[in-house]
Write a protein that holds these residues in place. Structure first.
Motif, PDB file in Angstrom:
ATOM      1  N   TYR A   1      27.959  49.855  32.962  1.00 50.97           N
ATOM      2  CA  TYR A   1      27.403  48.993  33.789  1.00 50.97           C
ATOM      3  C   TYR A   1      26.367  49.734  34.555  1.00 50.97           C
ATOM      4  O   TYR A   1      26.441  50.793  35.125  1.00 50.97           O
ATOM      5  CB  TYR A   1      28.446  48.313  35.093  1.00 50.97           C
ATOM      6  CG  TYR A   1      29.482  47.518  34.314  1.00 50.97           C
ATOM      7  CD1 TYR A   1      29.185  46.028  33.740  1.00 50.97           C
ATOM      8  CD2 TYR A   1      30.925  48.032  34.406  1.00 50.97           C
ATOM      9  CE1 TYR A   1      30.247  45.592  33.420  1.00 50.97           C
ATOM     10  CE2 TYR A   1      31.834  47.380  33.788  1.00 50.97           C
ATOM     11  CZ  TYR A   1      31.494  46.293  33.365  1.00 50.97           C
ATOM     12  OH  TYR A   1      32.777  45.493  32.901  1.00 50.97           O
TER      13      TYR A   1
ATOM     14  N   MET B   1      24.111  49.341  37.915  1.00 51.75           N
ATOM     15  CA  MET B   1      24.004  48.899  39.102  1.00 51.75           C
ATOM     16  C   MET B   1      23.211  49.264  40.131  1.00 51.75           C
ATOM     17  O   MET B   1      23.398  50.662  40.490  1.00 51.75           O
ATOM     18  CB  MET B   1      25.636  48.557  39.869  1.00 51.75           C
ATOM     19  CG  MET B   1      26.264  47.199  39.614  1.00 51.75           C
ATOM     20  SD  MET B   1      27.533  47.168  40.599  1.00 51.75           S
ATOM     21  CE  MET B   1      27.138  46.787  42.333  1.00 51.75           C
TER      22      MET B   1
ATOM     23  N   VAL C   1      27.361  52.964  35.599  1.00 54.51           N
ATOM     24  CA  VAL C   1      28.719  53.297  35.922  1.00 54.51           C
ATOM     25  C   VAL C   1      29.195  53.459  34.429  1.00 54.51           C
ATOM     26  O   VAL C   1      29.287  52.340  33.711  1.00 54.51           O
ATOM     27  CB  VAL C   1      29.140  52.309  36.676  1.00 54.51           C
ATOM     28  CG1 VAL C   1      30.951  52.542  36.729  1.00 54.51           C
ATOM     29  CG2 VAL C   1      28.550  52.165  37.902  1.00 54.51           C
TER      30      VAL C   1
ATOM     31  N   ALA D   1      32.204  52.470  32.620  1.00 51.18           N
ATOM     32  CA  ALA D   1      33.524  51.948  32.953  1.00 51.18           C
ATOM     33  C   ALA D   1      34.519  52.602  31.772  1.00 51.18           C
ATOM     34  O   ALA D   1      35.687  52.675  32.078  1.00 51.18           O
ATOM     35  CB  ALA D   1      33.327  50.494  33.036  1.00 51.18           C
TER      36      ALA D   1
ATOM     37  N   ALA E   1      44.749  53.951  37.737  1.00 48.36           N
ATOM     38  CA  ALA E   1      44.171  53.905  39.205  1.00 48.36           C
ATOM     39  C   ALA E   1      43.123  52.599  39.243  1.00 48.36           C
ATOM     40  O   ALA E   1      42.740  52.512  38.036  1.00 48.36           O
ATOM     41  CB  ALA E   1      43.983  55.195  39.868  1.00 48.36           C
ATOM     42  N   SER E   2      43.058  52.254  40.419  1.00 44.52           N
ATOM     43  CA  SER E   2      42.087  51.004  40.735  1.00 44.52           C
ATOM     44  C   SER E   2      40.516  51.835  40.239  1.00 44.52           C
ATOM     45  O   SER E   2      40.488  52.683  40.509  1.00 44.52           O
ATOM     46  CB  SER E   2      41.934  50.748  41.877  1.00 44.52           C
ATOM     47  OG  SER E   2      40.943  49.701  42.340  1.00 44.52           O
ATOM     48  N   GLY E   3      39.961  51.113  39.425  1.00 37.86           N
ATOM     49  CA  GLY E   3      38.463  51.489  39.098  1.00 37.86           C
ATOM     50  C   GLY E   3      38.481  52.375  37.751  1.00 37.86           C
ATOM     51  O   GLY E   3      37.567  52.941  37.351  1.00 37.86           O
ATOM     52  N   SER E   4      39.746  52.682  37.132  1.00 44.90           N
ATOM     53  CA  SER E   4      40.034  53.257  35.841  1.00 44.90           C
ATOM     54  C   SER E   4      39.331  52.436  34.880  1.00 44.90           C
ATOM     55  O   SER E   4      39.294  53.353  33.592  1.00 44.90           O
ATOM     56  CB  SER E   4      41.146  54.039  35.772  1.00 44.90           C
ATOM     57  OG  SER E   4      42.274  52.770  35.770  1.00 44.90           O
ATOM     58  N   GLY E   5      39.303  51.320  34.568  1.00 47.09           N
ATOM     59  CA  GLY E   5      38.548  50.807  33.543  1.00 47.09           C
ATOM     60  C   GLY E   5      39.251  49.640  32.771  1.00 47.09           C
ATOM     61  O   GLY E   5      39.166  49.181  31.964  1.00 47.09           O
ATOM     62  N   LYS E   6      40.648  49.420  33.512  1.00 48.54           N
ATOM     63  CA  LYS E   6      41.752  48.617  32.998  1.00 48.54           C
ATOM     64  C   LYS E   6      41.028  47.013  32.691  1.00 48.54           C
ATOM     65  O   LYS E   6      41.253  46.526  31.600  1.00 48.54           O
ATOM     66  CB  LYS E   6      42.828  48.482  33.825  1.00 48.54           C
ATOM     67  CG  LYS E   6      43.639  49.707  34.453  1.00 48.54           C
ATOM     68  CD  LYS E   6      44.648  49.469  35.009  1.00 48.54           C
ATOM     69  CE  LYS E   6      44.669  48.830  36.338  1.00 48.54           C
ATOM     70  NZ  LYS E   6      43.897  49.831  37.130  1.00 48.54           N
ATOM     71  N   SER E   7      40.366  46.608  33.735  1.00 46.14           N
ATOM     72  CA  SER E   7      39.849  45.160  33.572  1.00 46.14           C
ATOM     73  C   SER E   7      38.859  44.942  32.581  1.00 46.14           C
ATOM     74  O   SER E   7      38.640  44.110  31.710  1.00 46.14           O
ATOM     75  CB  SER E   7      39.448  44.897  34.962  1.00 46.14           C
ATOM     76  OG  SER E   7      40.430  44.631  35.873  1.00 46.14           O
ATOM     77  N   THR E   8      37.822  46.093  32.600  1.00 45.05           N
ATOM     78  CA  THR E   8      36.783  46.306  31.791  1.00 45.05           C
ATOM     79  C   THR E   8      37.440  46.134  30.315  1.00 45.05           C
ATOM     80  O   THR E   8      36.856  45.320  29.386  1.00 45.05           O
ATOM     81  CB  THR E   8      36.033  47.413  31.946  1.00 45.05           C
ATOM     82  OG1 THR E   8      35.564  47.534  33.125  1.00 45.05           O
ATOM     83  CG2 THR E   8      34.804  47.642  30.951  1.00 45.05           C
TER      84      THR E   8
ATOM     85  N   GLU F   1      32.823  36.730  36.019  1.00 45.52           N
ATOM     86  CA  GLU F   1      32.389  36.466  37.525  1.00 45.52           C
ATOM     87  C   GLU F   1      33.310  35.146  37.938  1.00 45.52           C
ATOM     88  O   GLU F   1      33.780  35.202  39.127  1.00 45.52           O
ATOM     89  CB  GLU F   1      31.039  36.477  37.692  1.00 45.52           C
ATOM     90  CG  GLU F   1      30.093  37.589  37.404  1.00 45.52           C
ATOM     91  CD  GLU F   1      30.324  38.427  38.283  1.00 45.52           C
ATOM     92  OE1 GLU F   1      30.205  37.869  39.628  1.00 45.52           O
ATOM     93  OE2 GLU F   1      30.199  39.665  38.146  1.00 45.52           O
TER      94      GLU F   1
ATOM     95  N   ARG G   1      36.715  35.427  38.700  1.00 49.21           N
ATOM     96  CA  ARG G   1      37.145  36.100  39.805  1.00 49.21           C
ATOM     97  C   ARG G   1      36.758  35.237  41.190  1.00 49.21           C
ATOM     98  O   ARG G   1      37.290  35.805  42.202  1.00 49.21           O
ATOM     99  CB  ARG G   1      36.244  37.369  39.830  1.00 49.21           C
ATOM    100  CG  ARG G   1      36.832  38.564  40.225  1.00 49.21           C
ATOM    101  CD  ARG G   1      35.957  40.047  40.265  1.00 49.21           C
ATOM    102  NE  ARG G   1      35.626  40.508  38.808  1.00 49.21           N
ATOM    103  CZ  ARG G   1      34.583  41.252  38.324  1.00 49.21           C
ATOM    104  NH1 ARG G   1      33.648  41.159  39.230  1.00 49.21           N
ATOM    105  NH2 ARG G   1      34.494  41.721  37.270  1.00 49.21           N
TER     106      ARG G   1
HETATM  107  N1  LIG Z   1      30.600  43.803  36.613  1.00 51.09           N
HETATM  108  C1  LIG Z   1      30.509  45.026  36.992  1.00 51.09           C
HETATM  109  N2  LIG Z   1      29.168  45.527  37.425  1.00 51.09           N
HETATM  110  C2  LIG Z   1      29.130  46.882  37.703  1.00 51.09           C
HETATM  111  N3  LIG Z   1      30.147  47.855  37.759  1.00 51.09           N
HETATM  112  C3  LIG Z   1      31.201  47.313  37.293  1.00 51.09           C
HETATM  113  C4  LIG Z   1      31.559  45.838  37.151  1.00 51.09           C
HETATM  114  N4  LIG Z   1      32.800  45.667  36.747  1.00 51.09           N
HETATM  115  C5  LIG Z   1      33.430  46.902  36.704  1.00 51.09           C
HETATM  116  N5  LIG Z   1      32.671  48.013  37.265  1.00 51.09           N
HETATM  117  C6  LIG Z   1      32.919  49.123  37.460  1.00 51.09           C
HETATM  118  O1  LIG Z   1      33.624  49.702  36.439  1.00 51.09           O
HETATM  119  C7  LIG Z   1      34.718  50.629  36.733  1.00 51.09           C
HETATM  120  C8  LIG Z   1      35.938  50.055  36.070  1.00 51.09           C
HETATM  121  O2  LIG Z   1      36.269  48.885  36.670  1.00 51.09           O
HETATM  122  P1  LIG Z   1      37.727  48.131  36.460  1.00 51.09           P
HETATM  123  O3  LIG Z   1      37.483  47.775  34.941  1.00 51.09           O
HETATM  124  O4  LIG Z   1      37.391  46.714  37.125  1.00 51.09           O
HETATM  125  O5  LIG Z   1      38.705  49.203  36.810  1.00 51.09           O
HETATM  126  P2  LIG Z   1      40.062  48.583  37.223  1.00 51.09           P
HETATM  127  O6  LIG Z   1      40.221  47.239  36.504  1.00 51.09           O
HETATM  128  O7  LIG Z   1      40.975  49.696  36.498  1.00 51.09           O
HETATM  129  O8  LIG Z   1      40.363  48.574  38.648  1.00 51.09           O
HETATM  130  C9  LIG Z   1      34.528  50.687  38.447  1.00 51.09           C
HETATM  131  O9  LIG Z   1      33.914  51.769  38.733  1.00 51.09           O
HETATM  132  C10 LIG Z   1      33.941  49.273  38.614  1.00 51.09           C
HETATM  133  O10 LIG Z   1      33.371  49.727  39.812  1.00 51.09           O
END
Ligand SMILES: Nc1ncnc2c1ncn2[C@@H]1O[C@H](COP(=O)(O)OP(=O)(O)O)[C@@H](O)[C@H]1O
Ligand SMILES: [Mg+2]
Lengths: 234, 441
Positions: free
Chosen positions: A14, A16, A21, A23, A42-49, B436, B439
């Motif tokens: 990403y 920004m 970043v 991810a 952990a939070s921010g580790s990339g699970k959602s991505t 987005e 969320r």
């Molecule tokens: N749309 C986005 N734009 C910029 N950075 C993003 C975006 N989505 C996620 N990130 C970054 O990518 C990294 C992984 O995020 P995410 O996949 O949400 O982690 P998790 O779900 O494990 O908490 C984080 O550092 C987050 O800040």
């Protein structure tokens, strides 16, 4: 062995405010059909991505996602929508039902977008509602249901298109321990019936119920531990 | 099971039903726009048709020449009453020198008080010829109208307009009785039917209501009353010398009307350098009326279009709010496989449903134009008659005429407005990033 999905050297950056970043970095793993996989970290580790990429809601910066024989990482928005409608089931932490639709109508939404709504599909959605224990709630609206019941509707909805795999993002995150147990039992049962499930969770006791746990750290796989063998599908 | 498109439609209506009041208000905006397109065009058409009828009533092959009292400055300084206007000589000159004049009607009008056994009516005394009835479209109710013999013999006969007859003879048959005008008595030989009033039309032609008239042979009027008329005005007497109030020329062919009118002006100008007469050419007015009508329709159409656009902005406003509110729903639908065009379709269907509802009700509202405007008018006449009387005559009398094309036009515009103003919010919804949107709280 057949694969539900294969992920090869998946990278997602990403950008920004001029900063990149990373991810996901070079993530590779395979999900055999019938597996029940938990993704933790952990939070921010990339699970959602990762889940968004598996769900065809986003495209990777590099790498491949092979869904059956198709590489879905370079498809356009329309094709991705078609794949979501026909091959992927979604379960969300906050259920994400459509408020103005009834239970039955919510279950049918993915079919609506495949133009596949007919009386056979209607029978099938009634069966699914029965399977998740909502046979007497078909005409109810989401607001008339408890959290656990709403999540059951979402599970029925995720099954309606007979997906390659079900993606569950913290499916028990909003539920109390009793309801969590109910939902986990339901997921286990589905898995025993041969459904492939990929679930994100940060609760260890929820992750322990799956067959395999992949841990992410800073966008990389830090461990990939198998707890149980993949159940032979019936 | 419903077919796909019907289900989509059903879905849209369901979403609209979530906010009934909001949807209703939006529909109201379009309703007002559509109804006002139909109303305004109907009123415009009613006015212009009435004007056309009136002009046509004057006769497209007629030229009307009327005496006009010169302004105060022109007559100032002269001693006593000054003669003005058309003369019998003018009448002879016109009829003898212009061959295209088929017929010429001399008319002399003055205000008089009519008396019968203690009852009085103030009205218009009209000295005329037998053709007057036909030319002004007056029809006999009882007895007969004036004849050539009455004219030749300068009979002291009179014919009453319906209003005069009703007021002077509320209980009796007037025919055969004699009414008194000043010192003279006139025998009633006939009563005319009611006739719709005629609005004034440009130039020198004032409005006439034909209600309180009395018609006598013009020869009798010249003989008994003469050209000099004294009227009492604020204590002093004022005199006027007028031979003819009006001459109506009937031209043999419509093609000759304009040249004949020019010729008549040339002849009259020689004897009337101070312009104490005016010429009305209905044919010319008819041409003008056609252009005025188009202008009118364009103008009213513009007003109506503006109100429709306002309605459209209302739709857009609501839909933008709806899209924002339903961001999450959009995200869910996208995740579950909706394509961008499915989202666009969904929101467009909602706006189109709103505008179709507005359009349909607006058409119904537009069709009630006639009955409603009549009801309002008679309601006002019953409650506030003085106010009604102050209003311009057009407003008092206009009968809206629904222009057939205005119905599909208004409906079509309302639906197009739904599409045009719904498109942007729908595209905005479709452009959202599904992640987005999911969320979104
Ligand atoms: N749309 C986005 N734009 C910029 N950075 C993003 C975006 N989505 C996620 N990130 C970054 O990518 C990294 C992984 O995020 P995410 O996949 O949400 O982690 P998790 O779900 O494990 O908490 C984080 O550092 C987050 O800040
Ligand atoms: Mg996350």
């Amino acid at each position: 062995m057949k694969w539900a999905v294969r992920v090869e050297r998946l990278t997602k950056d990403y950008v920004m405010d001029g900063e990149t970043v990373h991810a996901l970095r070079d993530v590779s793993f395979d999900v055999p059909e019938g597996d029940f996989l938990s993704i933790m970290g952990a939070s921010g580790s990339g699970k959602s991505t990762l889940l968004n990429l598996l769900g065809c809601l986003d495209r990777p910066t590099a790498g491949q996602i092979l869904l059956g024989d198709d590489d879905i990482s370079r498809l356009d928005d329309n094709r991705l929508s078609e794949i979501r409608a026909s091959r992927i089931g979604f379960i969300f932490q906050s259920y994400n039902l459509i408020p103005q639709l009834t239970v039955l109508e919510n279950i049918e939404v993915p079919l609506h977008y495949q133009r596949r709504l007919d009386s056979r599909a209607r029978r099938q959605s009634v069966e699914l509602a029965e399977m998740v224990g909502l046979a007497d709630r078909l005409k109810h609206r989401p607001t008339q249901l408890s959290g656990g019941q709403q999540q059951r509707v979402a599970i029925a909805r995720s099954l309606i298109n007979d997906p390659y795999y079900i993606l569950a993002d913290e499916p028990t995150g909003n539920l109390d321990s009793h309801t969590t147990e109910e939902i986990l039992l339901l997921l286990e049962e589905l898995n025993h019936q041969g459904k492939t499930i990929v679930m994100v969770t940060h609760e260890p006791e929820v992750g322990d119920r799956s067959n395999r746990i992949i841990r992410l750290r800073d966008g990389e796989i830090s461990s990939d531990k198998r707890l149980r063998e993949v159940a032979e599908s019936l | 099971m419903l077919p796909h498109w019907l289900r989509t439609w059903q879905l849209g209506v369901k979403s609209l039903a979530l906010h009934p009041l909001r949807s209703l208000l939006t529909v109201l905006g379009i309703f007002i726009g559509v109804a006002s397109v139909i109303w305004l065009l109907a009123i415009g058409e009613g006015i212009s048709q009435a004007a056309r009828r009136q002009i046509e009533g004057l006769g497209a092959s007629n030229v009307i020449i009327r005496s006009i009292k010169p302004s105060a400055e022109v007559s100032e300084g002269s001693q006593g009453p000054m003669p003005y206007g058309l003369t019998r000589d003018d009448f002879d000159r016109l009829t003898t020198t212009i061959p295209t004049i088929q017929r010429a009607l001399p008319i002399r009008e003055l205000r008089r008080r009519f008396n019968y056994s203690g009852r009085t009516v103030d009205g218009q005394l009209v000295g005329c010829t037998p053709e007057y009835a036909e030319v002004t479209q007056l029809f006999v109710k009882m007895g007969r109208f004036l004849s050539d013999a009455d004219l030749r013999d300068r009979k002291n006969y009179c014919v009453l307009a319906s209003g005069t007859a009703k007021q002077l003879f509320p209980f009796e048959d007037p025919v055969g009785r004699s009414i008194r005008i000043e010192e003279d008595y006139y025998r009633v030989i006939g009563v005319m039917k009611e006739r719709a009033p005629m609005a004034g039309i440009g130039g020198s032609l004032a409005g006439r209501d034909f209600k309180d008239d009395v018609y006598i042979p013009i020869s009798t009027l010249w003989n008994r009353i003469g050209d000099m008329i004294m009227t009492r005005r604020s204590g002093s007497f004022e005199g006027e010398i007028v031979q003819l109030s009006q001459v109506t020329l009937r031209i043999d062919k419509t093609e000759h009307v304009l040249e004949t009118a020019d010729l008549a002006k040339d002849i009259l100008n020689r004897h009337h350098p101070n312009g104490d007469y005016g010429v009305t050419i209905p044919l010319e007015l008819l041409e003008q009326a056609k252009t005025t009508r188009i202008m009118f329709i364009l103008f009213l159409g513009l007003i109506a279009a503006v109100s429709l656009v306002v309605g459209g902005i209302g739709i857009m406003n609501i839909m933008l709010a709806t899209v924002t509110e339903r961001t999450r729903e959009i995200g869910i639908r996208r995740a579950l496989g909706a394509k961008r065009r499915d989202i666009i379709r969904q929101f467009l269907i909602e706006t189109i449903s709103l505008s179709i509802m507005g359009g349909l009700t607006g058409v119904l509202g537009g069709l009630t134009c006639g009955p409603i405007s009549n009801a309002v008018r008679s309601g006002l006449e019953a409650t506030v008659p003085d106010v009604m009387e102050q209003l311009p005559e057009v407003i008092q009398t206009v009968q809206p005429v629904i222009v057939p094309f205005s119905i599909p036009l208004a409906f079509g515009i309302s639906v197009s407005i739904g599409v045009i103003f719904g498109l942007y919010p729908a595209i905005r919804a479709a452009r959202m990033d599904p992640i987005e949107a999911l969320r979104h709280e």
